[in-house]
Design an enzyme around this catalytic site. Structure first.
Site, PDB file in Angstrom:
ATOM      1  N   TYR A 109       0.842  -1.196   0.000  1.00  0.00           N
ATOM      2  CA  TYR A 109       0.000   0.000   0.000  1.00  0.00           C
ATOM      3  C   TYR A 109       0.884   1.256   0.000  1.00  0.00           C
ATOM      4  O   TYR A 109       2.019   1.199  -0.460  1.00  0.00           O
ATOM      5  CB  TYR A 109      -1.035  -0.073   1.157  1.00  0.00           C
ATOM      6  CG  TYR A 109      -2.185   0.791   0.768  1.00  0.00           C
ATOM      7  CD1 TYR A 109      -2.937   0.491  -0.367  1.00  0.00           C
ATOM      8  CD2 TYR A 109      -2.457   1.977   1.444  1.00  0.00           C
ATOM      9  CE1 TYR A 109      -3.927   1.335  -0.813  1.00  0.00           C
ATOM     10  CE2 TYR A 109      -3.453   2.825   0.995  1.00  0.00           C
ATOM     11  CZ  TYR A 109      -4.184   2.502  -0.128  1.00  0.00           C
ATOM     12  OH  TYR A 109      -5.139   3.348  -0.583  1.00  0.00           O
ATOM     13  N   ARG A 162      -8.469  10.342  -8.690  1.00  0.00           N
ATOM     14  CA  ARG A 162      -7.611  11.003  -7.691  1.00  0.00           C
ATOM     15  C   ARG A 162      -6.933   9.920  -6.862  1.00  0.00           C
ATOM     16  O   ARG A 162      -7.371   9.570  -5.768  1.00  0.00           O
ATOM     17  CB  ARG A 162      -8.455  11.929  -6.800  1.00  0.00           C
ATOM     18  CG  ARG A 162      -7.659  12.986  -6.081  1.00  0.00           C
ATOM     19  CD  ARG A 162      -7.799  12.871  -4.578  1.00  0.00           C
ATOM     20  NE  ARG A 162      -7.288  11.610  -4.087  1.00  0.00           N
ATOM     21  CZ  ARG A 162      -7.663  11.011  -2.966  1.00  0.00           C
ATOM     22  NH1 ARG A 162      -8.585  11.527  -2.217  1.00  0.00           N
ATOM     23  NH2 ARG A 162      -7.124   9.850  -2.560  1.00  0.00           N
ATOM     24  N   LYS A 180      -5.867  -2.289  -1.384  1.00  0.00           N
ATOM     25  CA  LYS A 180      -6.809  -2.145  -0.254  1.00  0.00           C
ATOM     26  C   LYS A 180      -7.431  -3.486   0.099  1.00  0.00           C
ATOM     27  O   LYS A 180      -7.618  -3.809   1.269  1.00  0.00           O
ATOM     28  CB  LYS A 180      -7.910  -1.150  -0.622  1.00  0.00           C
ATOM     29  CG  LYS A 180      -7.417   0.292  -0.553  1.00  0.00           C
ATOM     30  CD  LYS A 180      -8.116   1.067   0.536  1.00  0.00           C
ATOM     31  CE  LYS A 180      -7.274   2.221   0.985  1.00  0.00           C
ATOM     32  NZ  LYS A 180      -7.982   3.367   1.499  1.00  0.00           N
ATOM     33  N   GLU A 251     -13.401   4.345  -3.810  1.00  0.00           N
ATOM     34  CA  GLU A 251     -12.007   4.634  -3.487  1.00  0.00           C
ATOM     35  C   GLU A 251     -11.372   5.565  -4.521  1.00  0.00           C
ATOM     36  O   GLU A 251     -11.436   5.284  -5.725  1.00  0.00           O
ATOM     37  CB  GLU A 251     -11.254   3.287  -3.465  1.00  0.00           C
ATOM     38  CG  GLU A 251      -9.835   3.369  -3.060  1.00  0.00           C
ATOM     39  CD  GLU A 251      -9.671   3.731  -1.593  1.00  0.00           C
ATOM     40  OE1 GLU A 251     -10.519   3.350  -0.776  1.00  0.00           O
ATOM     41  OE2 GLU A 251      -8.689   4.413  -1.279  1.00  0.00           O
ATOM     42  N   ASP A 252     -10.793   6.658  -4.042  1.00  0.00           N
ATOM     43  CA  ASP A 252     -10.000   7.541  -4.903  1.00  0.00           C
ATOM     44  C   ASP A 252     -10.745   8.042  -6.137  1.00  0.00           C
ATOM     45  O   ASP A 252     -10.189   8.101  -7.247  1.00  0.00           O
ATOM     46  CB  ASP A 252      -8.669   6.864  -5.276  1.00  0.00           C
ATOM     47  CG  ASP A 252      -7.696   6.865  -4.083  1.00  0.00           C
ATOM     48  OD1 ASP A 252      -8.090   7.355  -2.999  1.00  0.00           O
ATOM     49  OD2 ASP A 252      -6.561   6.407  -4.218  1.00  0.00           O
ATOM     50  N   ASP A 274     -14.131   5.506   1.499  1.00  0.00           N
ATOM     51  CA  ASP A 274     -13.046   5.444   2.476  1.00  0.00           C
ATOM     52  C   ASP A 274     -12.302   6.767   2.607  1.00  0.00           C
ATOM     53  O   ASP A 274     -11.851   7.122   3.694  1.00  0.00           O
ATOM     54  CB  ASP A 274     -12.067   4.329   2.098  1.00  0.00           C
ATOM     55  CG  ASP A 274     -11.062   4.101   3.203  1.00  0.00           C
ATOM     56  OD1 ASP A 274     -11.494   3.935   4.348  1.00  0.00           O
ATOM     57  OD2 ASP A 274      -9.859   4.129   2.931  1.00  0.00           O
ATOM     58  N   ASP A 275     -12.171   7.487   1.496  1.00  0.00           N
ATOM     59  CA  ASP A 275     -11.420   8.752   1.556  1.00  0.00           C
ATOM     60  C   ASP A 275     -12.141   9.771   2.435  1.00  0.00           C
ATOM     61  O   ASP A 275     -11.506  10.593   3.085  1.00  0.00           O
ATOM     62  CB  ASP A 275     -11.232   9.317   0.149  1.00  0.00           C
ATOM     63  CG  ASP A 275     -10.583   8.293  -0.746  1.00  0.00           C
ATOM     64  OD1 ASP A 275      -9.458   7.895  -0.444  1.00  0.00           O
ATOM     65  OD2 ASP A 275     -11.227   7.849  -1.723  1.00  0.00           O
ATOM     66  N   ASN A 420      -0.813  11.806   1.225  1.00  0.00           N
ATOM     67  CA  ASN A 420      -0.084  10.641   0.701  1.00  0.00           C
ATOM     68  C   ASN A 420       0.298  10.875  -0.744  1.00  0.00           C
ATOM     69  O   ASN A 420      -0.377  11.641  -1.430  1.00  0.00           O
ATOM     70  CB  ASN A 420      -0.986   9.398   0.768  1.00  0.00           C
ATOM     71  CG  ASN A 420      -1.239   8.941   2.178  1.00  0.00           C
ATOM     72  OD1 ASN A 420      -0.371   9.033   3.027  1.00  0.00           O
ATOM     73  ND2 ASN A 420      -2.445   8.468   2.426  1.00  0.00           N
TER      74      ASN A 420
HETATM   75  P1  NAD Z   1      -9.275  16.418  -2.565  1.00  0.00           P
HETATM   76  O1  NAD Z   1      -8.810  16.605  -3.946  1.00  0.00           O
HETATM   77  O2  NAD Z   1     -10.695  16.070  -2.313  1.00  0.00           O
HETATM   78  O3  NAD Z   1      -8.940  17.725  -1.703  1.00  0.00           O
HETATM   79  C1  NAD Z   1      -7.729  18.431  -1.743  1.00  0.00           C
HETATM   80  C2  NAD Z   1      -7.985  19.794  -1.135  1.00  0.00           C
HETATM   81  O4  NAD Z   1      -6.735  20.466  -1.020  1.00  0.00           O
HETATM   82  C3  NAD Z   1      -8.891  20.696  -1.942  1.00  0.00           C
HETATM   83  O5  NAD Z   1      -9.792  21.351  -1.086  1.00  0.00           O
HETATM   84  C4  NAD Z   1      -7.941  21.722  -2.545  1.00  0.00           C
HETATM   85  O6  NAD Z   1      -8.553  22.980  -2.713  1.00  0.00           O
HETATM   86  C5  NAD Z   1      -6.903  21.816  -1.456  1.00  0.00           C
HETATM   87  N1  NAD Z   1      -5.636  22.344  -1.925  1.00  0.00           N
HETATM   88  C6  NAD Z   1      -4.976  22.084  -3.076  1.00  0.00           C
HETATM   89  N2  NAD Z   1      -3.867  22.838  -3.162  1.00  0.00           N
HETATM   90  C7  NAD Z   1      -3.814  23.583  -2.031  1.00  0.00           C
HETATM   91  C8  NAD Z   1      -2.916  24.539  -1.531  1.00  0.00           C
HETATM   92  N3  NAD Z   1      -1.808  24.872  -2.200  1.00  0.00           N
HETATM   93  N4  NAD Z   1      -3.193  25.126  -0.358  1.00  0.00           N
HETATM   94  C9  NAD Z   1      -4.292  24.785   0.329  1.00  0.00           C
HETATM   95  N5  NAD Z   1      -5.168  23.869  -0.076  1.00  0.00           N
HETATM   96  C10 NAD Z   1      -4.941  23.272  -1.256  1.00  0.00           C
HETATM   97  O7  NAD Z   1      -8.348  15.290  -1.945  1.00  0.00           O
HETATM   98  P2  NAD Z   1      -8.573  14.483  -0.585  1.00  0.00           P
HETATM   99  O8  NAD Z   1      -9.264  13.198  -0.846  1.00  0.00           O
HETATM  100  O9  NAD Z   1      -9.157  15.367   0.439  1.00  0.00           O
HETATM  101  O10 NAD Z   1      -7.073  14.096  -0.245  1.00  0.00           O
HETATM  102  C11 NAD Z   1      -6.122  15.092   0.053  1.00  0.00           C
HETATM  103  C12 NAD Z   1      -4.846  14.435   0.528  1.00  0.00           C
HETATM  104  O11 NAD Z   1      -5.099  13.704   1.711  1.00  0.00           O
HETATM  105  C13 NAD Z   1      -4.240  13.448  -0.466  1.00  0.00           C
HETATM  106  O12 NAD Z   1      -2.836  13.622  -0.515  1.00  0.00           O
HETATM  107  C14 NAD Z   1      -4.554  12.115   0.107  1.00  0.00           C
HETATM  108  O13 NAD Z   1      -3.565  11.155  -0.194  1.00  0.00           O
HETATM  109  C15 NAD Z   1      -4.571  12.419   1.575  1.00  0.00           C
HETATM  110  N6  NAD Z   1      -5.377  11.445   2.312  1.00  0.00           N
HETATM  111  C16 NAD Z   1      -4.788  10.786   3.339  1.00  0.00           C
HETATM  112  C17 NAD Z   1      -5.494   9.848   4.041  1.00  0.00           C
HETATM  113  C18 NAD Z   1      -4.840   9.123   5.184  1.00  0.00           C
HETATM  114  O14 NAD Z   1      -3.680   8.997   5.233  1.00  0.00           O
HETATM  115  N7  NAD Z   1      -5.530   8.644   6.146  1.00  0.00           N
HETATM  116  C19 NAD Z   1      -6.793   9.554   3.673  1.00  0.00           C
HETATM  117  C20 NAD Z   1      -7.386  10.259   2.623  1.00  0.00           C
HETATM  118  C21 NAD Z   1      -6.662  11.212   1.961  1.00  0.00           C
END
Ligand code: NAD
Length: 563
Positions: A109, A162, A180, A251-252, A274-275, A420
């Site tokens: 993963y 994504r 997953k 997912e994603d 899950d996200d 991530n």
């Molecule tokens: P998403 O695309 O839904 O949201 C991303 C957000 O970040 C948006 O609101 C965007 O406007 C904002 N953003 C982008 N550039 C920015 C900047 N320069 N400054 C401020 N904000 C900015 O994506 P998501 O599903 O919310 O995931 C976001 C991140 O979180 C990813 O890297 C994902 O891997 C990570 N994530 C981690 C976990 C975990 O580890 N448990 C779980 C889910 C997502």
């Protein structure tokens, strides 16, 4: 159709009636065990002469695999090696995964799976799971019939828009559902034959892939709007008809579709995202444990309802976390509006405030009265958050100055850099600890190694969804819950936080050690299944002892004799 037993405890003993024999058996990863077949099995299944004469035990096999695994020079090569094993001998693959979870999880993963998805067409060996593409419109039900197993209980599906924080990887995103689902089996014992990874290939906007002759997906732009919605609707109807007991994990998906699809389907089918929901649950668990840690250290109770949270990133993960934090605060006595006032967001256009006219619907509940603020550091200055959470996919955005400010305002600043893979993390563990003089309580999305500072060892928490979704899925599967509710994710968060022991806390951990994950999953599954039975959502008959029932369901990979 191949029949598989419903109870995993029997899965190695009760052979399917149409168990393959000879070369077909050696080519079937579900049942193949190579030189692990006993002499009696070799005779019964026409394997004599097809295998070297010596019979080896699972322990011998595992030792050989680990030896070769450790010789691989890069993580990507380790990934390919494990995928080959998965395609050859699933029983052995899961034994090794379960027994070496801490080492294997970052390979199967995040972060390695992200790299694998980026290069999927180039490292492609054998297909796994189902690909449903835009070409299949009107015939999705027919395509689903090609899957040889009827009793599928968990599907992880992506449209690849994504992938982690890596953007649109189209059909190459298949590595994620596969990864997953291997964690569903590894962390919660869902029998692998009951799982099915699916990629919906509706095109990609990834220019590099569109130009790459080795890209595995349709070289076309994404379906959008009504065409996309109709495709997903056809898929959801067909998949739930083909597999009536299935739990579908989204997912994603891209941000907008993720929220829309969850709202559209959460009360119609057995689904979750899950996200949004898994991330929220694991993060809430980390926050509850962090507050317990501060309470233990300081002797003064630290409540969630007194915290001020600032998120960088207002997407699926950020808003999902805030929504769950709000419902927990409400449970602890705050009015919903008061609770929302404690959650603030900075997105790519600055602080999310009421006067902004560019806000997507999911951000509106968190658009508060405040002057516009352009950047994170000013927002930290003005709001003085106790908790800073990065879910932006933007690396190194928690700068030294920002982290130092958090340490100035808080004795124990809580800093979660959740983006991530590792390359996208808002800061490293080392930065969080060293810029706060070791006072930060830190968690990240992808793993960071332990860090030594002033002679003390710090153990960064991994706010990894794999603490949550396997257990939630297991609870839903055993109870046959018709829907997956927010209450289940809240219960999962509390259950996870409760399993952080005092010894964990003494070592500065806010999540249980990974080696305990199967016990953690049992506790979460039990809590989730209890809700399903209490709320009348379950379709399976209620057992006397839910915990025991959950344990008995779990797959434990062994070379149990077949004759
Ligand atoms: P998403 O695309 O839904 O949201 C991303 C957000 O970040 C948006 O609101 C965007 O406007 C904002 N953003 C982008 N550039 C920015 C900047 N320069 N400054 C401020 N904000 C900015 O994506 P998501 O599903 O919310 O995931 C976001 C991140 O979180 C990813 O890297 C994902 O891997 C990570 N994530 C981690 C976990 C975990 O580890 N448990 C779980 C889910 C997502």
């Amino acid at each position: 159709m191949t029949s598989v037993p419903t109870n995993a405890a029997d899965s190695e003993v009760e052979r399917p009636e149409d168990m393959p024999t000879g070369v077909a058996l050696l080519n079937n990863p579900l049942y193949n065990r190579g030189t692990g077949f006993t002499l009696a099995e070799r005779e019964a299944f026409n394997l004599d002469g097809l295998l070297p004469p010596r019979v080896l035990s699972m322990e011998h096999h595992a030792a050989r695999i680990l030896q070769n695994f450790h010789k691989k020079p890069t993580d990507l090569e380790k990934y390919v090696y494990l995928i080959d094993l998965h395609d050859r001998n699933q029983t052995l693959f899961y034994r090794i995964l379960i027994d070496n979870l801490e080492e294997m999880m970052p390979i199967v993963y995040t972060p390695t799976v992200g790299q694998a998805c980026q290069q999927y067409g180039h490292i492609f060996r054998r297909p796994r799971g189902l690909y449903i593409s835009a070409r299949d419109r009107g015939q999705i039900a027919e395509r689903l019939k090609n899957w040889p197993i009827d009793d599928i209980r968990v599907i992880v599906v992506t449209d690849g828009e994504r992938i982690l924080g890596l953007g649109d990887l189209g059909a190459n995103g298949m590595g994620i559902p596969i990864g997953k689902l291997s964690l569903y089996t590894g962390c919660a014992g869902i029998p692998p034959a009951m799982t099915l990874p699916i990629t919906l290939d509706i095109g990609t906007e990834n220019k590099d892939f569109l130009d790459d002759p080795l890209y595995i997906g349709l070289p076309q732009r994404r379906l959008r709007g009504a065409e996309y919605d109709a495709f997903i609707e056809e898929f959801m109807q067909a998949v739930t008809e083909r597999f009536p007991n299935v739990l579908v994990q989204f997912e994603d998906f891209g941000n907008q579709n993720a929220f829309t699809l969850l709202e559209r389907y959460r009360n119609r089918y057995r689904v979750f995202n899950d996200d949004i929901q898994g991330t929220a649950s694991v993060t809430l668990a980390g926050l509850l444990a962090a507050l317990r840690l501060i309470t233990l250290e300081s002797g003064a109770t630290r409540k969630l309802t007194e915290q001020r949270l600032l998120f960088l990133g207002a997407g699926e993960a950020g808003v999902g976390i805030a929504d769950l934090v709000v419902s927990e605060m409400v449970k602890q006595g705050l009015a919903a509006e008061e609770a929302r006032q404690r959650c603030w967001f900075v997105d790519s256009h600055g602080l999310v405030v009421k006067s902004r006219t560019d806000l997507a619907a999911h951000k509106l509940p968190y658009a508060h009265d405040h002057e516009p603020v352009a950047d994170l550091i000013t927002a930290v200055d003005e709001l003085r958050p106790t908790i800073l959470i990065g879910v932006s996919g933007q690396p190194r955005t928690f700068t030294r100055a920002i982290i130092e400010k958090m340490a100035r305002f808080n004795e124990r600043p809580i800093i979660f850099a959740l983006s991530n893979p590792t390359s996208k993390s808002e800061c490293t563990a080392e930065e969080a600890y060293s810029f706060t003089g070791g006072r930060a309580i830190f968690a990240s999305g992808s793993p960071f190694p332990s860090y030594k500072l002033y002679g003390k060892t710090y153990h960064p928490g991994q706010g990894n969804n794999s603490y949550i979704f396997p257990g939630v899925g297991l609870g839903v599967v055993v109870s046959g819950a018709r829907h997956v509710t927010n209450e289940m994710f809240e219960a999962a968060a509390r259950s996870l936080a409760d399993q952080v022991t005092e010894a964990d806390m003494a070592a500065g951990r806010i999540y249980p050690v990974l080696s305990r994950i199967r016990d953690v999953s049992v506790a979460i599954a039990t809590a989730v299944a209890e809700i399903a039975w209490r709320e009348g959502l379950a379709t399976a008959p209620q057992p006397d002892d839910i915990g025991q029932y959950v344990r008995e369901f779990m797959y434990d990979p062994q070379y149990t004799p077949l004759v």
